[in-house]
Design a protein around this motif. Structure first.
Motif, PDB file in Angstrom:
ATOM      1  N   THR A  55      36.098  39.519  32.250  1.00  0.00           N
ATOM      2  CA  THR A  55      35.222  40.501  32.893  1.00  0.00           C
ATOM      3  C   THR A  55      35.999  41.386  33.857  1.00  0.00           C
ATOM      4  O   THR A  55      35.883  42.619  33.822  1.00  0.00           O
ATOM      5  CB  THR A  55      34.105  39.782  33.680  1.00  0.00           C
ATOM      6  OG1 THR A  55      33.532  38.781  32.844  1.00  0.00           O
ATOM      7  CG2 THR A  55      33.045  40.746  34.139  1.00  0.00           C
ATOM      8  N   THR A 104      38.608  43.737  32.073  1.00  0.00           N
ATOM      9  CA  THR A 104      37.931  44.830  31.367  1.00  0.00           C
ATOM     10  C   THR A 104      37.495  45.908  32.358  1.00  0.00           C
ATOM     11  O   THR A 104      37.704  47.109  32.141  1.00  0.00           O
ATOM     12  CB  THR A 104      36.691  44.311  30.608  1.00  0.00           C
ATOM     13  OG1 THR A 104      37.087  43.234  29.789  1.00  0.00           O
ATOM     14  CG2 THR A 104      36.073  45.410  29.760  1.00  0.00           C
ATOM     15  N   TRP A 105      36.914  45.445  33.470  1.00  0.00           N
ATOM     16  CA  TRP A 105      36.469  46.364  34.526  1.00  0.00           C
ATOM     17  C   TRP A 105      37.669  47.141  35.087  1.00  0.00           C
ATOM     18  O   TRP A 105      37.634  48.361  35.238  1.00  0.00           O
ATOM     19  CB  TRP A 105      35.793  45.539  35.633  1.00  0.00           C
ATOM     20  CG  TRP A 105      35.483  46.286  36.897  1.00  0.00           C
ATOM     21  CD1 TRP A 105      34.569  47.272  37.067  1.00  0.00           C
ATOM     22  CD2 TRP A 105      36.103  46.077  38.183  1.00  0.00           C
ATOM     23  NE1 TRP A 105      34.563  47.695  38.374  1.00  0.00           N
ATOM     24  CE2 TRP A 105      35.489  46.977  39.076  1.00  0.00           C
ATOM     25  CE3 TRP A 105      37.087  45.216  38.649  1.00  0.00           C
ATOM     26  CZ2 TRP A 105      35.848  47.042  40.418  1.00  0.00           C
ATOM     27  CZ3 TRP A 105      37.436  45.280  39.991  1.00  0.00           C
ATOM     28  CH2 TRP A 105      36.822  46.189  40.860  1.00  0.00           C
ATOM     29  N   GLN A 129      39.193  50.138  33.050  1.00  0.00           N
ATOM     30  CA  GLN A 129      38.567  51.462  32.995  1.00  0.00           C
ATOM     31  C   GLN A 129      39.329  52.417  33.904  1.00  0.00           C
ATOM     32  O   GLN A 129      39.730  52.050  35.011  1.00  0.00           O
ATOM     33  CB  GLN A 129      37.101  51.370  33.449  1.00  0.00           C
ATOM     34  CG  GLN A 129      36.239  50.519  32.533  1.00  0.00           C
ATOM     35  CD  GLN A 129      34.932  50.110  33.188  1.00  0.00           C
ATOM     36  OE1 GLN A 129      34.821  50.101  34.414  1.00  0.00           O
ATOM     37  NE2 GLN A 129      33.954  49.758  32.375  1.00  0.00           N
TER      38      GLN A 129
END
Lengths: 128, 127
Positions: free
Chosen positions: A54, A57-58, A61
């Motif tokens: 998580t 992935t965050w 960005q």
């Protein structure tokens, strides 16, 4: 009586012309940290979990990586300036004062550089 | 060093809200400097990969740590709101004694409320 003009006598002896710079940068970074720190806390709180998948992935960005880098750099600067004032106010020995100021500056630069490197590594896909 | 009067000298002032809000802003700032280092270590652990992050978060999620986090959350809430109060002052607004007294009370109450809200969202939600 000195023949040097009054301006000549004070330039270089103390914070002439540079006294307001520290104050100004402290305000500038605090103004930037209001949205940056609120963004960071809200983002962390709204992640579904803090497991590596998580979080990376965050962090991957583009906007997240950019804002994280800005947050880390601004916070490091603001923290370094803030601690500097406290050391200058409360540590009175010249040696201890200089040592603490140098140590604080080095630690801030090291921590910020390492954190920025980590964020960019994840953002550019190097984080396994 | 010649013995001249030192300022700021904590021992000689009457304890008032002005002193309390000011020293709390400095104190929470120091705590946030430590928190900044913790944030950098966490980001480095994330950069190292899943195993390193899991290890870091296992160390950081031991039960007594919650009290430390609560302190850190309060430091963030207080320093954020006190900083905004200072930025407003820098525009020349809110410097009258009655206004400053009201904003000090507002700062105290709002920072505790913000701390509780963040802690509740962090720990109070369903797991």
């Amino acid at each position: 009586m000195s023949l040097a003009n009054p301006l000549r006598q004070v330039l270089g002896a103390g914070p002439s012309r540079s006294g307001v710079h520290h104050w100004w940068v402290q305000r500038l970074t605090s103004l930037a940290l209001v949205p940056l720190s609120v963004w960071f806390v809200v983002s962390i709180l709204s992640l579904p979990g803090l497991d590596h998948g998580t979080v990376s992935t965050w962090m991957g960005q583009a906007w997240t990586a950019l804002l994280l880098v800005l947050f880390v750099l601004t916070a490091a600067w603001h923290s370094k300036l803030g601690l500097q004032v406290i050391v200058e106010d409360y540590v009175h020995g010249a040696g201890a004062k200089t040592l603490l100021l140098v140590l604080s500056a080095f630690i801030h630069v090291l921590a910020a550089a390492a954190a920025v490197f980590a964020v960019l590594k994840v953002a550019f896909g190097g984080g396994a | 060093m010649p013995s001249r009067p030192l300022s700021p000298h904590l021992g000689v002032y009457k304890f008032k809200y002005t002193l309390t809000t000011s020293i709390l802003n400095r104190f929470t700032g120091v705590i946030l400097s430590v928190g900044f280092l913790a944030l950098c270590f966490w980001l480095m652990a994330v950069g190292e990969g899943a195993a390193a992050q899991a290890r870091a978060q296992r160390i950081c999620s031991a039960l007594p740590m919650k009290l430390l986090y609560l302190g850190l959350i309060f430091a963030f809430s207080y320093h954020l709101l006190a900083g905004i109060r200072h930025l407003v002052w820098d525009t020349g607004v809110g410097l009258e004694r009655s206004q400053s007294r009201s904003s000090a009370w507002l700062l105290g109450v709002a920072s505790v409320v913000l701390t509780l809200v963040i802690a509740w969202v962090l720990w109070g939600r369903a797991p």
